[in-house]
Write a protein that holds these residues in place. Structure first.
Motif, PDB file in Angstrom:
ATOM      1  N   PHE C  56       0.835  -1.207   0.000  1.00 62.28           N
ATOM      2  CA  PHE C  56       0.000   0.000   0.000  1.00 62.28           C
ATOM      3  C   PHE C  56       0.870   1.257   0.000  1.00 62.28           C
ATOM      4  O   PHE C  56       0.592   2.234  -0.711  1.00 62.28           O
ATOM      5  CB  PHE C  56      -0.935   0.018   1.210  1.00 62.28           C
ATOM      6  N   TYR C  59       2.146   1.580  -3.660  1.00 61.49           N
ATOM      7  CA  TYR C  59       1.220   1.764  -4.786  1.00 61.49           C
ATOM      8  C   TYR C  59      -0.071   2.496  -4.434  1.00 61.49           C
ATOM      9  O   TYR C  59      -0.883   2.781  -5.311  1.00 61.49           O
ATOM     10  CB  TYR C  59       0.880   0.406  -5.401  1.00 61.49           C
ATOM     11  N   GLN C  60      -0.316   2.748  -3.162  1.00 65.21           N
ATOM     12  CA  GLN C  60      -1.510   3.481  -2.730  1.00 65.21           C
ATOM     13  C   GLN C  60      -2.821   2.763  -2.994  1.00 65.21           C
ATOM     14  O   GLN C  60      -3.888   3.390  -3.076  1.00 65.21           O
ATOM     15  CB  GLN C  60      -1.540   4.894  -3.364  1.00 65.21           C
ATOM     16  N   ILE C  61      -2.762   1.449  -3.175  1.00 64.22           N
ATOM     17  CA  ILE C  61      -3.992   0.646  -3.255  1.00 64.22           C
ATOM     18  C   ILE C  61      -3.777  -0.657  -2.494  1.00 64.22           C
ATOM     19  O   ILE C  61      -2.636  -1.088  -2.316  1.00 64.22           O
ATOM     20  CB  ILE C  61      -4.413   0.278  -4.703  1.00 64.22           C
ATOM     21  N   ALA C  62      -4.879  -1.264  -2.073  1.00 64.75           N
ATOM     22  CA  ALA C  62      -4.822  -2.627  -1.548  1.00 64.75           C
ATOM     23  C   ALA C  62      -4.917  -3.559  -2.754  1.00 64.75           C
ATOM     24  O   ALA C  62      -5.798  -3.392  -3.580  1.00 64.75           O
ATOM     25  CB  ALA C  62      -5.979  -2.865  -0.586  1.00 64.75           C
ATOM     26  N   PRO C  63      -4.005  -4.518  -2.886  1.00 67.03           N
ATOM     27  CA  PRO C  63      -4.005  -5.351  -4.100  1.00 67.03           C
ATOM     28  C   PRO C  63      -5.174  -6.319  -4.143  1.00 67.03           C
ATOM     29  O   PRO C  63      -5.657  -6.771  -3.105  1.00 67.03           O
ATOM     30  CB  PRO C  63      -2.684  -6.120  -3.986  1.00 67.03           C
ATOM     31  N   ALA C  64      -5.617  -6.649  -5.348  1.00 69.51           N
ATOM     32  CA  ALA C  64      -6.595  -7.721  -5.535  1.00 69.51           C
ATOM     33  C   ALA C  64      -5.941  -9.033  -5.084  1.00 69.51           C
ATOM     34  O   ALA C  64      -4.720  -9.160  -5.130  1.00 69.51           O
ATOM     35  CB  ALA C  64      -6.991  -7.816  -7.003  1.00 69.51           C
ATOM     36  N   ARG C  66      -5.623 -11.952  -6.369  1.00 73.90           N
ATOM     37  CA  ARG C  66      -4.777 -12.582  -7.387  1.00 73.90           C
ATOM     38  C   ARG C  66      -3.404 -11.901  -7.448  1.00 73.90           C
ATOM     39  O   ARG C  66      -2.368 -12.561  -7.553  1.00 73.90           O
ATOM     40  CB  ARG C  66      -5.487 -12.461  -8.747  1.00 73.90           C
ATOM     41  N   VAL C  67      -3.438 -10.569  -7.356  1.00 72.41           N
ATOM     42  CA  VAL C  67      -2.197  -9.795  -7.446  1.00 72.41           C
ATOM     43  C   VAL C  67      -1.358  -9.992  -6.180  1.00 72.41           C
ATOM     44  O   VAL C  67      -0.142 -10.159  -6.245  1.00 72.41           O
ATOM     45  CB  VAL C  67      -2.522  -8.303  -7.666  1.00 72.41           C
ATOM     46  N   THR C 108      -9.798  -2.611  -4.262  1.00 74.22           N
ATOM     47  CA  THR C 108     -10.655  -2.113  -5.324  1.00 74.22           C
ATOM     48  C   THR C 108     -11.254  -3.280  -6.088  1.00 74.22           C
ATOM     49  O   THR C 108     -10.550  -4.191  -6.486  1.00 74.22           O
ATOM     50  CB  THR C 108      -9.831  -1.239  -6.300  1.00 74.22           C
ATOM     51  N   GLY C 109     -12.570  -3.266  -6.261  1.00 75.42           N
ATOM     52  CA  GLY C 109     -13.224  -4.331  -6.996  1.00 75.42           C
ATOM     53  C   GLY C 109     -13.622  -5.491  -6.118  1.00 75.42           C
ATOM     54  O   GLY C 109     -14.223  -6.443  -6.571  1.00 75.42           O
TER      55      GLY C 109
END
Lengths: 98, 123, 111
Positions: C56, C59-64, C66-67, C108-109
Motif C-alpha cells: 500500500f 502503490y496506494q492501493i490494496a491489491p486484488a 490474485r495480485v 478495489t473491486g
C-alpha cells in the motif's frame, strides 16, 4: 469506427483532437458540436477537409434546437435519433471524445 | 476461464489528473477490468499524458496522489500503455518525465490501434 | 460509521470494520481487529500484514487477491504465494480479512 463529439470546436479541443488521432471512419456531431457543421463557422474549412477523410453526420434535433438547421455544410449528413442508433449498431466500436 | 471470450478493451485517457475525477475513475475501472482476464490497453492522449508525470505531490491540495498506482498496473498484468507523441510534444514532456514505462506512438498509430478494439472506454 | 476501543483510545471504522483513518493503525489495533475476526496472529500472519502495508505504501492501493498472491510468491516464495496458504491464514479471504487487519481499505473491486 464511430467517433462522437459533443462540444463546440470553438470552445473545446475534442473535435480537433479526434481529427488528429482518428484513422478514418464516421464522425457524429451532437449537442454543441453541431455548430462545427454550419456555414460561416470558423471551423468550416477544417470540417470540409475532415469530410474528405471521414463520413460526417450531425444530429438533426440538436441543430433544430439551436436554430441552425438551415445552414448545414454540404457533404454533412443529418440524422435523427433512429439514425444515431443505426450508427452505433453498424460500427464495430465507438469512442466518445469527452 | 478457458471458455470465456477475450475482448480487446481500450481505455482512452484524455484529462489531466486532479481538475476532474475522470483520471481516477478510469484507473479504478482498469483495476477492476484486469480481474476479468481481458486484453486491456491504456492510451494517454491530450491532457491525459499529464496523469503519468513523475513527482506529483498532492499533499497541499488535499487530494489523494494516485499516480503511484500506475506502477502497480504491471502486477495486474496490464502491460499495454500507449502515449501519443504529439500530445507529449505539445506539453513539453518526454518519455523521461513519465513514471512508468510506456510505448510512444504517433497519432496515426494510436488511431489504427483504436480501430482494432472491441470496446473503447472514454475518460 | 462505527468505533473500536483499543488501549483506552477510540478509533473510527466503517460499517464493515475497516479503519477510516489509515494513519491510526498500529500493532495493537491489528491484534484487536484480528480477534474480532477470530484470528490468532502468528509470525506468518504478520508477514502477510507487513507485506500488505508495504504494498500500500508503494502503490496506494490494496491489491486484488490474485495480485497479492502473485506478489507474495515473488517475495516470500512459492510455498506462500498460493491460495491454500493464504486462505489457511485468513479463511474469509486474504484480500478482505488481511486488509482489514492491516488497516487498509478494501481492495478495489472487492465486494
Amino acid at each position: 469506427m464511430l467517433h462522437i463529439i459533443n462540444k463546440s470546436p470553438l470552445e473545446n479541443g475534442s473535435l480537433d483532437n479526434c481529427l488528429r488521432v482518428a484513422n478514418g471512419g464516421e464522425i457524429l456531431l451532437i449537442e454543441d458540436a453541431v455548430y462545427a457543421a454550419t456555414k460561416g463557422n470558423a471551423f468550416e474549412s477544417k470540417l470540409g477537409e475532415a469530410a474528405t477523410r471521414f463520413k460526417i453526420y450531425v444530429l438533426q434535433p440538436d441543430l433544430d434546437a439551436r436554430g441552425m438547421s438551415d445552414r448545414i455544410i454540404a457533404g454533412v449528413t443529418a440524422v435523427d435519433y433512429g439514425g444515431f442508433v443505426d450508427l452505433t449498431v453498424n460500427n464495430k466500436n465507438c469512442q466518445s471524445w469527452l | 476461464m478457458s471458455e470465456s471470450v477475450v475482448k480487446k478493451f481500450m481505455f482512452v485517457n484524455r484529462k489531466a489528473p486532479y481538475g476532474t475525477i475522470y483520471a481516477l475513475e478510469s484507473l479504478e475501472v482498469v483495476l477492476i477490468t484486469a480481474a476479468f482476464d481481458q486484453d486491456v490497453s491504456l492510451v494517454f492522449l491530450d491532457d491525459g499524458v499529464f496523469q503519468l508525470k513523475k513527482s506529483q505531490q498532492t499533499k497541499a491540495i488535499e487530494i489523494k496522489n494516485f499516480s503511484p498506482t500506475y506502477r502497480a498496473l504491471d502486477g495486474y498484468d496490464v502491460e499495454k500503455l500507449y502515449v501519443e507523441k504529439e500530445s507529449m510534444d505539445a506539453r513539453g514532456l518526454t518519455e523521461d518525465d513519465l513514471l512508468v514505462d510506456v510505448t510512444v506512438l504517433s497519432s496515426a498509430e494510436i488511431g489504427a490501434l483504436m480501430n482494432e478494439q472491441d470496446v473503447v472506454l472514454s475518460f | 460509521m462505527a468505533n473500536i476501543d483499543v488501549g483506552g483510545k477510540n478509533y473510527e471504522t466503517d460499517e464493515e470494520g475497516y479503519l477510516v483513518n489509515l494513519t491510526d493503525w498500529n500493532a495493537d489495533i491489528a491484534n484487536y481487529i484480528a480477534k474480532t475476526e477470530s484470528i490468532e496472529m502468528s509470525d506468518q500472519h504478520w508477514e502477510v500484514i507487513n507485506f500488505l502495508r508495504e504494498y500500500f505504501e508503494e502503490y496506494q492501493i490494496a491489491p486484488a487477491v490474485r495480485v497479492l498472491t502473485k506478489a507474495i510468491g515473488k517475495k516470500l516464495g512459492a510455498e506462500k504465494g498460493n491460495s491454500e496458504y493464504l486462505y489457511g491464514l485468513f479463511p474469509y479471504g486474504p484480500g478482505k480479512q488481511a486488509c482489514k487487519i492491516a488497516g487498509l481499505p478494501k481492495p478495489t473491486g472487492c465486494v
